[in-house]
Design a protein around this motif. Structure first.
Motif, mmCIF file in Angstrom:
data_model
loop_
_atom_site.group_PDB
_atom_site.id
_atom_site.type_symbol
_atom_site.label_atom_id
_atom_site.label_comp_id
_atom_site.label_asym_id
_atom_site.label_seq_id
_atom_site.Cartn_x
_atom_site.Cartn_y
_atom_site.Cartn_z
ATOM 1 N N PRO A 128 0.845 -1.202 0.000
ATOM 2 C CA PRO A 128 0.000 0.000 0.000
ATOM 3 C C PRO A 128 0.876 1.246 0.000
ATOM 4 O O PRO A 128 2.058 1.191 0.357
ATOM 5 C CB PRO A 128 -0.794 -0.133 1.303
ATOM 6 N N ARG A 129 0.301 2.365 -0.368
ATOM 7 C CA ARG A 129 1.128 3.560 -0.569
ATOM 8 C C ARG A 129 1.748 4.079 0.721
ATOM 9 O O ARG A 129 2.728 4.808 0.683
ATOM 10 C CB ARG A 129 0.315 4.665 -1.250
ATOM 11 N N TRP A 130 1.207 3.677 1.880
ATOM 12 C CA TRP A 130 1.739 4.153 3.158
ATOM 13 C C TRP A 130 2.808 3.236 3.742
ATOM 14 O O TRP A 130 3.394 3.546 4.779
ATOM 15 C CB TRP A 130 0.606 4.295 4.184
ATOM 16 N N LEU A 166 -6.387 -1.058 3.211
ATOM 17 C CA LEU A 166 -6.784 0.131 2.463
ATOM 18 C C LEU A 166 -5.539 0.784 1.886
ATOM 19 O O LEU A 166 -4.629 1.148 2.625
ATOM 20 C CB LEU A 166 -7.528 1.116 3.372
ATOM 21 N N ASP A 167 -5.494 0.933 0.589
ATOM 22 C CA ASP A 167 -4.298 1.497 -0.031
ATOM 23 C C ASP A 167 -4.099 2.961 0.335
ATOM 24 O O ASP A 167 -2.973 3.437 0.449
ATOM 25 C CB ASP A 167 -4.380 1.354 -1.552
ATOM 26 N N GLU A 168 -5.200 3.688 0.566
ATOM 27 C CA GLU A 168 -5.098 5.136 0.746
ATOM 28 C C GLU A 168 -4.837 5.561 2.185
ATOM 29 O O GLU A 168 -4.446 6.697 2.425
ATOM 30 C CB GLU A 168 -6.374 5.822 0.240
ATOM 31 N N ARG A 169 -5.057 4.687 3.163
ATOM 32 C CA ARG A 169 -4.793 5.080 4.550
ATOM 33 C C ARG A 169 -4.476 3.861 5.396
ATOM 34 O O ARG A 169 -4.983 2.768 5.166
ATOM 35 C CB ARG A 169 -5.955 5.864 5.148
ATOM 36 N N THR A 171 -4.551 1.566 8.718
ATOM 37 C CA THR A 171 -5.492 1.237 9.786
ATOM 38 C C THR A 171 -4.710 0.908 11.052
ATOM 39 O O THR A 171 -3.765 0.117 11.013
ATOM 40 C CB THR A 171 -6.357 0.028 9.398
ATOM 41 N N GLU A 196 -4.165 10.741 8.263
ATOM 42 C CA GLU A 196 -4.877 9.930 7.282
ATOM 43 C C GLU A 196 -5.346 8.591 7.833
ATOM 44 O O GLU A 196 -6.043 7.860 7.154
ATOM 45 C CB GLU A 196 -3.960 9.664 6.074
ATOM 46 N N ARG A 224 -10.433 13.442 9.572
ATOM 47 C CA ARG A 224 -9.665 12.538 8.722
ATOM 48 C C ARG A 224 -9.095 11.369 9.508
ATOM 49 O O ARG A 224 -8.602 10.421 8.925
ATOM 50 C CB ARG A 224 -8.556 13.303 8.005
#
Length: 257
Positions: A128-130, A166-169, A171, A196, A224
């Motif tokens: 994931p991006r994070w 979740l790729d965008e944030r 958990t 995020e 957010r």
């Protein structure tokens, strides 16, 4: 009678079978692909030696992601890369297969190339991006979806391991820990991740977790940092778990062969 390790093709994946149960076809079919690499799932107990795997895979792969726990630290992945003359990606810890995701508990995926130094690639594949920005410490345990913040010394609950990624944030699942300890642990995360992240209460009051989120973001952009309770309260077990998570049979540390 002992069944000798042998190769089968299932759901488009190469599986090394023996006496141990194979993963369900649903998980095999959902394995993430990568150009030039073929996933090889090892379902053999005890795990095969590097020599056995090299014999089975000779001429069959141009590159492989080897789903065999600890294969990056016990000499198996390095031996395969050098003998087969192909790149091999393998885990340093216990590998987990999840729907459309691979994860390494207490470790990461490492890429081996013939004659080259190994390169770490993080615990999750696809990443994931994070992932590159994520930090963990004594109070924060990596899980596929991000981090588990739970009581010291307790194992991560099974249903926490199967939360969707979740790729965008990122958990962060917050277990029953004192709020001051939770805030201190979460403040070690990089500032962008704190704004995020998704906070998920697990065995703790959602209102308390929401307050933790508000405090660690210092009142900025509080909407957010979202809180959401983890669905279900029992560890994953039984037939449903078999389709949500699978551990390779060789999930132990072997000495180099």
């Amino acid at each position: 009678m002992t069944v000798q390790p042998h190769l089968v093709e299932r759901a488009g994946v190469t599986v090394v079978l023996g006496d141990a149960p194979a993963p369900p076809d649903e998980l095999l079919a959902g394995l993430p692909g990568e150009p030039g690499f073929r996933p090889v799932v090892v379902a053999v107990h005890p795990g095969p030696s590097a020599e056995e795997l090299a014999r089975l895979l000779h001429g069959r792969v141009d590159g492989t992601r080897l789903i065999l726990s600890y294969a990056a630290v016990n000499g198996i992945a390095r031996t395969l890369a050098d003998r087969l003359r192909v790149p091999v990606v393998a885990p340093t810890g216990a590998a987990l297969m999840l729907p459309e995701r691979l994860f390494v508990q207490h470790g990461e995926w490492v890429r081996f190339r013939p004659g080259a130094e190994p390169v770490g690639e993080g615990a999750r594949f696809p990443a994931p991006r994070w992932q590159a920005a994520l930090r963990h410490g004594p109070a924060l345990t990596p899980i596929p979806a991000g981090l588990w913040l739970g009581p010291s010394g307790e194992a991560v609950p099974g249903d926490v391991l199967t939360l969707p990624v979740l790729d965008e944030r990122v958990t962060v699942v917050v277990g029953p820990v004192p709020p001051p300890e939770a805030r201190a642990a979460l403040r070690t995360l990089p500032w962008p991740l704190r704004h995020e992240m998704l906070l998920e209460p697990y065995g703790t009051d959602p209102g308390t977790v929401k307050d933790i989120g508000r405090r660690i973001t210092e009142g900025f952009l509080p909407t957010r940092t979202v809180t959401r309770p983890v669905p279900g309260a029992a560890p994953v077990a039984g037939p449903a778990a078999d389709k949500a998570l699978w551990r390779p049979a060789g999930a132990w540390r072997r000495t180099p062969s």
